[in-house]
Design a protein around this motif. Structure first.
Motif, PDB file in Angstrom:
ATOM      1  N   ARG A 133     -11.641  -1.121  -1.577  1.00 50.80           N
ATOM      2  CA  ARG A 133     -11.687  -1.238   0.158  1.00 50.80           C
ATOM      3  C   ARG A 133     -12.831  -0.298   0.834  1.00 50.80           C
ATOM      4  O   ARG A 133     -13.147   0.865   0.452  1.00 50.80           O
ATOM      5  CB  ARG A 133     -10.181  -0.821   0.967  1.00 50.80           C
ATOM      6  CG  ARG A 133      -9.269  -1.701   0.113  1.00 50.80           C
ATOM      7  CD  ARG A 133      -9.420  -3.163   0.824  1.00 50.80           C
ATOM      8  NE  ARG A 133      -8.723  -3.741   0.546  1.00 50.80           N
ATOM      9  CZ  ARG A 133      -7.843  -4.262  -0.739  1.00 50.80           C
ATOM     10  NH1 ARG A 133      -9.059  -4.225  -1.534  1.00 50.80           N
ATOM     11  NH2 ARG A 133      -6.753  -5.150  -0.702  1.00 50.80           N
TER      12      ARG A 133
ATOM     13  N   ASN B 108       3.376   4.261  -4.199  1.00 54.03           N
ATOM     14  CA  ASN B 108       3.207   3.218  -5.086  1.00 54.03           C
ATOM     15  C   ASN B 108       1.618   2.136  -5.012  1.00 54.03           C
ATOM     16  O   ASN B 108       1.446   2.001  -4.200  1.00 54.03           O
ATOM     17  CB  ASN B 108       4.249   1.844  -4.679  1.00 54.03           C
ATOM     18  CG  ASN B 108       5.539   1.801  -5.000  1.00 54.03           C
ATOM     19  OD1 ASN B 108       6.036   2.794  -5.832  1.00 54.03           O
ATOM     20  ND2 ASN B 108       6.455   1.987  -4.497  1.00 54.03           N
ATOM     21  N   ILE B 109       0.910   2.139  -6.259  1.00 54.82           N
ATOM     22  CA  ILE B 109      -0.163   2.137  -6.042  1.00 54.82           C
ATOM     23  C   ILE B 109      -0.023   0.522  -6.732  1.00 54.82           C
ATOM     24  O   ILE B 109       0.618   0.153  -7.490  1.00 54.82           O
ATOM     25  CB  ILE B 109      -0.897   2.741  -6.883  1.00 54.82           C
ATOM     26  CG1 ILE B 109      -1.399   4.176  -6.554  1.00 54.82           C
ATOM     27  CG2 ILE B 109      -2.470   2.149  -6.835  1.00 54.82           C
ATOM     28  CD1 ILE B 109      -2.186   5.413  -7.213  1.00 54.82           C
TER      29      ILE B 109
ATOM     30  N   ARG C 126       0.494  -6.200  -5.024  1.00 54.89           N
ATOM     31  CA  ARG C 126       0.987  -6.912  -3.936  1.00 54.89           C
ATOM     32  C   ARG C 126       0.537  -7.816  -3.856  1.00 54.89           C
ATOM     33  O   ARG C 126      -0.589  -8.503  -3.457  1.00 54.89           O
ATOM     34  CB  ARG C 126       0.304  -5.856  -2.844  1.00 54.89           C
ATOM     35  CG  ARG C 126       1.410  -6.381  -1.363  1.00 54.89           C
ATOM     36  CD  ARG C 126       1.156  -4.949  -0.723  1.00 54.89           C
ATOM     37  NE  ARG C 126      -0.580  -4.756   0.756  1.00 54.89           N
ATOM     38  CZ  ARG C 126      -0.747  -4.167   0.853  1.00 54.89           C
ATOM     39  NH1 ARG C 126      -0.063  -3.403   1.281  1.00 54.89           N
ATOM     40  NH2 ARG C 126      -2.316  -3.739   1.627  1.00 54.89           N
TER      41      ARG C 126
ATOM     42  N   ALA D 101     -12.233  -7.808   8.745  1.00 57.54           N
ATOM     43  CA  ALA D 101     -12.482  -8.242   7.675  1.00 57.54           C
ATOM     44  C   ALA D 101     -11.416  -9.637   6.855  1.00 57.54           C
ATOM     45  O   ALA D 101     -12.027  -9.885   5.905  1.00 57.54           O
ATOM     46  CB  ALA D 101     -12.882  -7.182   6.610  1.00 57.54           C
TER      47      ALA D 101
ATOM     48  N   LEU E  98      -2.428   1.730   3.672  1.00 58.20           N
ATOM     49  CA  LEU E  98      -2.248   3.232   2.514  1.00 58.20           C
ATOM     50  C   LEU E  98      -2.779   4.572   3.149  1.00 58.20           C
ATOM     51  O   LEU E  98      -1.787   5.681   2.087  1.00 58.20           O
ATOM     52  CB  LEU E  98      -3.588   2.612   1.559  1.00 58.20           C
ATOM     53  CG  LEU E  98      -3.718   3.682   0.030  1.00 58.20           C
ATOM     54  CD1 LEU E  98      -2.569   4.034  -0.550  1.00 58.20           C
ATOM     55  CD2 LEU E  98      -5.352   3.580  -0.727  1.00 58.20           C
TER      56      LEU E  98
ATOM     57  N   VAL F 285      -8.100   2.542  -4.554  1.00 52.41           N
ATOM     58  CA  VAL F 285      -7.099   3.944  -3.834  1.00 52.41           C
ATOM     59  C   VAL F 285      -7.279   4.872  -4.766  1.00 52.41           C
ATOM     60  O   VAL F 285      -7.188   5.767  -3.871  1.00 52.41           O
ATOM     61  CB  VAL F 285      -6.015   2.669  -4.907  1.00 52.41           C
ATOM     62  CG1 VAL F 285      -4.755   3.556  -4.456  1.00 52.41           C
ATOM     63  CG2 VAL F 285      -5.555   1.268  -3.858  1.00 52.41           C
TER      64      VAL F 285
ATOM     65  N   TYR G 121       1.095   5.682   4.676  1.00 54.01           N
ATOM     66  CA  TYR G 121       1.856   5.760   3.013  1.00 54.01           C
ATOM     67  C   TYR G 121       1.660   7.195   3.099  1.00 54.01           C
ATOM     68  O   TYR G 121       2.239   7.589   2.346  1.00 54.01           O
ATOM     69  CB  TYR G 121       1.925   4.546   2.742  1.00 54.01           C
ATOM     70  CG  TYR G 121       3.383   4.880   1.513  1.00 54.01           C
ATOM     71  CD1 TYR G 121       4.034   3.115   2.013  1.00 54.01           C
ATOM     72  CD2 TYR G 121       2.867   5.336   0.534  1.00 54.01           C
ATOM     73  CE1 TYR G 121       4.915   3.352   1.328  1.00 54.01           C
ATOM     74  CE2 TYR G 121       4.913   5.711  -0.062  1.00 54.01           C
ATOM     75  CZ  TYR G 121       5.421   4.490   0.027  1.00 54.01           C
ATOM     76  OH  TYR G 121       6.924   4.384  -0.732  1.00 54.01           O
TER      77      TYR G 121
ATOM     78  N   VAL H 234       0.301  -8.282   8.439  1.00 55.43           N
ATOM     79  CA  VAL H 234       0.066  -9.231   7.786  1.00 55.43           C
ATOM     80  C   VAL H 234       1.445 -10.262   7.294  1.00 55.43           C
ATOM     81  O   VAL H 234       1.244 -10.949   7.532  1.00 55.43           O
ATOM     82  CB  VAL H 234      -0.985  -9.044   7.283  1.00 55.43           C
ATOM     83  CG1 VAL H 234      -0.818 -10.448   5.286  1.00 55.43           C
ATOM     84  CG2 VAL H 234      -2.354  -8.158   6.897  1.00 55.43           C
TER      85      VAL H 234
HETATM   86  N1  UFG Z   1      -1.953   0.403  -1.164  1.00 54.26           N
HETATM   87  C1  UFG Z   1      -1.784   0.912  -2.568  1.00 54.26           C
HETATM   88  N2  UFG Z   1      -0.244   1.309  -2.320  1.00 54.26           N
HETATM   89  C2  UFG Z   1       0.129   1.118  -0.414  1.00 54.26           C
HETATM   90  C3  UFG Z   1      -0.697   0.237   0.405  1.00 54.26           C
HETATM   91  C4  UFG Z   1      -1.738  -0.213  -0.434  1.00 54.26           C
HETATM   92  O1  UFG Z   1      -1.820   0.222  -3.232  1.00 54.26           O
HETATM   93  O2  UFG Z   1       1.637   1.909  -0.450  1.00 54.26           O
HETATM   94  C5  UFG Z   1      -2.935  -0.524  -1.387  1.00 54.26           C
HETATM   95  C6  UFG Z   1      -3.477  -1.294  -1.226  1.00 54.26           C
HETATM   96  O3  UFG Z   1      -3.401  -2.721  -2.905  1.00 54.26           O
HETATM   97  C7  UFG Z   1      -4.668  -2.097  -1.468  1.00 54.26           C
HETATM   98  C8  UFG Z   1      -5.860  -0.752  -0.786  1.00 54.26           C
HETATM   99  O4  UFG Z   1      -4.786   0.944  -0.867  1.00 54.26           O
HETATM  100  O5  UFG Z   1      -5.658  -2.245  -2.387  1.00 54.26           O
HETATM  101  C9  UFG Z   1      -6.148  -0.749   0.652  1.00 54.26           C
HETATM  102  O6  UFG Z   1      -4.040  -1.066   1.410  1.00 54.26           O
HETATM  103  P1  UFG Z   1      -4.506  -1.596   3.032  1.00 54.26           P
HETATM  104  O7  UFG Z   1      -2.708  -1.644   3.238  1.00 54.26           O
HETATM  105  O8  UFG Z   1      -4.348  -0.051   3.673  1.00 54.26           O
HETATM  106  O9  UFG Z   1      -5.379  -2.661   3.500  1.00 54.26           O
HETATM  107  P2  UFG Z   1      -5.798  -3.846   3.314  1.00 54.26           P
HETATM  108  O10 UFG Z   1      -7.124  -4.118   2.793  1.00 54.26           O
HETATM  109  O11 UFG Z   1      -4.854  -4.963   2.452  1.00 54.26           O
HETATM  110  O12 UFG Z   1      -5.605  -4.944   4.770  1.00 54.26           O
HETATM  111  C10 UFG Z   1      -6.229  -3.688   5.360  1.00 54.26           C
HETATM  112  C11 UFG Z   1      -5.819  -4.162   7.263  1.00 54.26           C
HETATM  113  C12 UFG Z   1      -5.741  -6.005   7.071  1.00 54.26           C
HETATM  114  C13 UFG Z   1      -7.019  -6.302   7.704  1.00 54.26           C
HETATM  115  C14 UFG Z   1      -7.590  -5.550   6.573  1.00 54.26           C
HETATM  116  C15 UFG Z   1      -9.155  -5.418   6.592  1.00 54.26           C
HETATM  117  O13 UFG Z   1      -4.148  -4.322   7.083  1.00 54.26           O
HETATM  118  O14 UFG Z   1      -5.230  -5.936   8.614  1.00 54.26           O
HETATM  119  O15 UFG Z   1      -7.566  -4.232   5.988  1.00 54.26           O
HETATM  120  O16 UFG Z   1      -9.622  -4.780   8.353  1.00 54.26           O
HETATM  121  F1  UFG Z   1      -7.162  -7.186   7.398  1.00 54.26           F
END
Ligand code: UFG
Ligand code: NAD
Length: 334
Positions: free
Chosen positions: A231, A216-217, A292, A126, A200, A269, A203, A87
């Motif tokens: 999620r 980092n949360i 974020r 999603a 997440l 998380v 990481y 993204v």
């Molecule tokens: N998070 C952290 N720390 C990190 C990474 C993530 O706290 O280092 C948190 C985020 O804030 C979020 C959760 O973990 O609350 C999940 O984050 P991800 O980045 O793993 O996933 P997202 O739901 O943000 O996004 C992912 C994909 C998108 C896709 C979406 C829905 O990256 O491309 O799922 O399918 F669109």
């Protein structure tokens, strides 16, 4: 008969090839430019499936090469995973994303039309629901998105819908994935992005293997069970199985279907991190930091349509997902 898997050496594509090899006798042709994967996956897939999988290193934007493949292998259906998916990067490099994801898909669809191959399963996300008004999210929810990656998925969904409306002899399954994690139970294939991961679970894995110090949360003041983001995490092998059901459906019905692939359950998380720590008996140091930008509080699927139309539902638990994600890394890195 042959099935073309674009992006088949990637994370979700490779797991789908494993499930496919158990359920179909068609020849499996993988096309991938290896931009975000590597050739070793093919050898691993041969080991797991014990089948000869044909691999072609190429780009979906290369229309002439696609024509060559369709001529040589008589492709009758396509599962289309190939795409860029970060993204943040899509905001910095929108043209790269629009070219690769949209122009690439149009190139593929043109060749499919030319060769009268009209069955396609497409990887949507999603992310097309933006910040959802209601939870769990139904397929009929309002669609919106805020970044070029999300737009590319939404635009491709619209292109596929227009194609079907103009010619209902197409059969199209648009699958909206929630958050895939985990790995094949063999531990041979899984997800291991290079560099500092955005997502997440990758990481957490880097922290578990001491390649990064701590997680980092991003925020603990959301309106959720413990303030951290919620999620719908789904095991990648369950997700892969959803593709087999979708393929079966479009092989038997000339329809366009748009279906969520999630578990229907949301975990925060902190719930995910604590489960990972417990089942793998390993410490994951973490800090709470600012939210974020662009993140939403909660996102999880209504899964009724997948059950009704595809007769599919996820089977694996959050514990399974955490165990299998780490198992893959133990096999491959530690
Ligand atoms: N998070 C952290 N720390 C990190 C990474 C993530 O706290 O280092 C948190 C985020 O804030 C979020 C959760 O973990 O609350 C999940 O984050 P991800 O980045 O793993 O996933 P997202 O739901 O943000 O996004 C992912 C994909 C998108 C896709 C979406 C829905 O990256 O491309 O799922 O399918 F669109
Ligand atoms: P991935 O990066 O592991 O796999 C994508 C594969 O496509 C890679 O092997 C890459 O080399 C290849 N590729 C990219 N552009 C190409 C091109 N122009 N020509 C040929 N090959 C190309 O990603 P993934 O997690 O397996 O995701 C697969 C699909 O699912 C993507 O379309 C992605 O947008 C979508 N999706 C992923 C998630 C997720 O969280 N992983 C969530 C929702 C949707």
């Amino acid at each position: 008969m042959s099935i073309l898997i674009t992006g088949g050496t990637g994370y979700i594509g490779s797991h789908t090839v494993v499930e496919l090899s158990k359920s179909i006798s068609d020849k499996i042709i993988i096309l991938d430019n290896l931009f975000n994967s590597d050739f070793s996956v093919i050898e691993k897939l041969q080991t797991i499936t014990k089948k000869n999988i044909i691999f072609l290193k190429s780009d979906i934007c290369d229309t002439n090469f696609l024509k060559h493949i369709f001529t040589k292998y008589k492709i009758t259906s396509v599962i289309h995973f190939a795409g860029l998916k970060a993204v943040g990067e899509s905001v910095e490099k929108p043209l790269l994303y629009y070219n690769n994801n949209i122009v690439g898909t149009i190139s593929l669809l043109n060749v499919m039309k030319e060769f009268n191959c009209k069955k396609i399963v497409f990887s949507s996300s999603a992310t097309v629901y933006g910040n959802p008004e209601h939870l769990p999210i139904k397929e009929t929810a309002k669609l919106s998105t805020t970044n070029p990656y999300g737009y590319s998925k939404l635009i491709i969904e619209n292109i596929l819908t227009d194609i079907y409306n103009s010619d209902p002899s197409w059969s199209i399954a648009i699958l909206r994935y929630f958050n895939p994690i985990g790995a094949d139970k063999s531990g041979i294939i899984g997800e291991n992005p290079s560099g500092i991961p955005n997502n997440l679970m990758p990481y957490i894995i880097k922290v578990a293997t001491k390649q990064l110090d701590s997680l980092n949360i991003f925020g603990n003041n959301y309106d959720t069970i413990d303030g951290t983001g919620v999620r719908d995490y789904i095991h990648v092998s369950d997700l892969a199985d959803g593709h087999i059901k979708a393929l079966d459906y479009i092989n038997n019905n000339n329809e366009i279907i748009k279906i969520n692939l999630g578990t229907g359950k949301g975990y925060s998380v902190l719930q995910l991190v604590k489960t990972f720590i417990k089942v793998n008996n390993i410490n994951i140091p973490y800090n709470i930091v600012d939210r974020r930008p662009g993140d939403i509080a909660s996102c999880y699927a209504n899964t009724e349509l997948a059950k009704k139309v595809l007769n599919w539902e996820s089977k694996k638990s959050l514990q399974d997902m955490c165990l299998d994600s780490y198992n893959f890394i133990k096999y491959n890195i530690v």
